[in-house]
Design a protein around this motif. Structure first.
Motif, PDB file in Angstrom:
ATOM      1  N   LEU A  90      37.272  48.511  41.843  1.00 21.44           N
ATOM      2  CA  LEU A  90      38.282  48.880  40.858  1.00 21.44           C
ATOM      3  C   LEU A  90      39.201  47.697  40.624  1.00 21.44           C
ATOM      4  O   LEU A  90      39.493  46.935  41.548  1.00 21.44           O
ATOM      5  N   ASN A  91      39.683  47.569  39.402  1.00 22.04           N
ATOM      6  CA  ASN A  91      40.579  46.477  39.049  1.00 22.04           C
ATOM      7  C   ASN A  91      41.602  46.990  38.041  1.00 22.04           C
ATOM      8  O   ASN A  91      41.227  47.652  37.074  1.00 22.04           O
ATOM      9  N   ALA A  92      42.868  46.715  38.279  1.00 25.15           N
ATOM     10  CA  ALA A  92      43.923  47.123  37.348  1.00 25.15           C
ATOM     11  C   ALA A  92      44.808  45.921  37.030  1.00 25.15           C
ATOM     12  O   ALA A  92      45.253  45.219  37.935  1.00 25.15           O
ATOM     13  N   ASN A  93      45.032  45.679  35.745  1.00 27.04           N
ATOM     14  CA  ASN A  93      45.919  44.604  35.275  1.00 27.04           C
ATOM     15  C   ASN A  93      47.088  45.225  34.535  1.00 27.04           C
ATOM     16  O   ASN A  93      46.909  46.204  33.804  1.00 27.04           O
ATOM     17  N   TYR A  94      48.255  44.635  34.698  1.00 27.86           N
ATOM     18  CA  TYR A  94      49.422  45.095  33.961  1.00 27.86           C
ATOM     19  C   TYR A  94      50.199  43.869  33.514  1.00 27.86           C
ATOM     20  O   TYR A  94      50.520  42.999  34.332  1.00 27.86           O
ATOM     21  N   GLY A 152      29.838  48.396  59.314  1.00 28.28           N
ATOM     22  CA  GLY A 152      30.576  49.630  59.081  1.00 28.28           C
ATOM     23  C   GLY A 152      31.257  49.657  57.723  1.00 28.28           C
ATOM     24  O   GLY A 152      31.290  48.672  56.983  1.00 28.28           O
ATOM     25  N   THR A 153      31.817  50.801  57.398  1.00 26.89           N
ATOM     26  CA  THR A 153      32.566  50.982  56.158  1.00 26.89           C
ATOM     27  C   THR A 153      33.748  50.014  56.124  1.00 26.89           C
ATOM     28  O   THR A 153      34.392  49.782  57.140  1.00 26.89           O
ATOM     29  N   TYR A 154      34.024  49.456  54.956  1.00 24.73           N
ATOM     30  CA  TYR A 154      35.214  48.607  54.833  1.00 24.73           C
ATOM     31  C   TYR A 154      35.832  48.753  53.450  1.00 24.73           C
ATOM     32  O   TYR A 154      35.181  49.138  52.489  1.00 24.73           O
ATOM     33  N   ASN A 155      37.128  48.450  53.389  1.00 24.04           N
ATOM     34  CA  ASN A 155      37.918  48.504  52.153  1.00 24.04           C
ATOM     35  C   ASN A 155      38.724  47.224  52.057  1.00 24.04           C
ATOM     36  O   ASN A 155      39.406  46.845  53.016  1.00 24.04           O
ATOM     37  N   ILE A 156      38.666  46.563  50.911  1.00 25.08           N
ATOM     38  CA  ILE A 156      39.354  45.293  50.700  1.00 25.08           C
ATOM     39  C   ILE A 156      40.306  45.440  49.510  1.00 25.08           C
ATOM     40  O   ILE A 156      39.914  45.952  48.459  1.00 25.08           O
ATOM     41  N   ARG A 175      52.033  38.805  34.609  1.00 24.52           N
ATOM     42  CA  ARG A 175      50.799  39.588  34.792  1.00 24.52           C
ATOM     43  C   ARG A 175      50.633  39.923  36.273  1.00 24.52           C
ATOM     44  O   ARG A 175      50.749  39.051  37.132  1.00 24.52           O
ATOM     45  N   THR A 176      50.363  41.182  36.557  1.00 19.16           N
ATOM     46  CA  THR A 176      50.062  41.615  37.923  1.00 19.16           C
ATOM     47  C   THR A 176      48.664  42.231  37.944  1.00 19.16           C
ATOM     48  O   THR A 176      48.253  42.881  36.983  1.00 19.16           O
ATOM     49  N   THR A 177      47.964  42.008  39.030  1.00 19.57           N
ATOM     50  CA  THR A 177      46.620  42.537  39.182  1.00 19.57           C
ATOM     51  C   THR A 177      46.453  43.101  40.587  1.00 19.57           C
ATOM     52  O   THR A 177      46.884  42.487  41.560  1.00 19.57           O
ATOM     53  N   VAL A 178      45.836  44.266  40.664  1.00 22.20           N
ATOM     54  CA  VAL A 178      45.485  44.887  41.938  1.00 22.20           C
ATOM     55  C   VAL A 178      43.990  45.178  41.880  1.00 22.20           C
ATOM     56  O   VAL A 178      43.505  45.741  40.905  1.00 22.20           O
TER      57      VAL A 178
END
Length: 121
Positions: A13-17, A53-57, A29-32
């Motif tokens: 997922l990518n969100a820009n504002y 194993g499962t991972y989240n970045i 500009r901010t991005t998550v």
């Protein structure tokens, strides 16, 4: 058997504002970004020691961009939570290292801070 490098789920997922800064020649500009995946086996033999194993970045960035989009300056943090993960885990089956394993770590497997500057002409 499980298919090598094939987790049950994978998400990106990518969100820009962009915040317009009135009376200035640039915007903010901010991005998550988020990348995650379930557990996956990294060997054809399905060796239980080669399971990643499962991972989240999570990645974050904030920067200034010119109104005419010719330049930008951005500060970033990649892998904000410093979650280490391997792209492969390999068994080393030989007499000198019986039972040993090695891991291939991508450069993003530890927290990275940086600054980018771009100029487009």
């Amino acid at each position: 058997k499980d298919l090598q490098f094939s987790p049950d789920w994978k998400v990106n997922l990518n969100a820009n504002y962009i915040i317009s800064l009135e009376d200035s020649p640039f915007d903010l500009r901010t991005t998550v970004s988020y990348q995650g995946q379930g557990e996956s086996v990294t060997s054809l033999s399905n060796d239980s020691e080669t399971i990643q194993g499962t991972y989240n970045i999570f990645d974050f960035s904030m920067g200034l961009i010119s109104d005419d989009d010719t330049w930008d300056v951005t500060a970033f943090v990649k892998n904000f939570t410093d979650k280490q993960y391997a792209t492969a885990i390999i068994s080393l089956p030989n007499n000198l290292s019986a039972g040993a394993y090695t891991q291939l770590l991508p450069k993003t497997s530890s927290r990275t801070l940086g600054l980018t500057v771009n100029y487009r002409f």
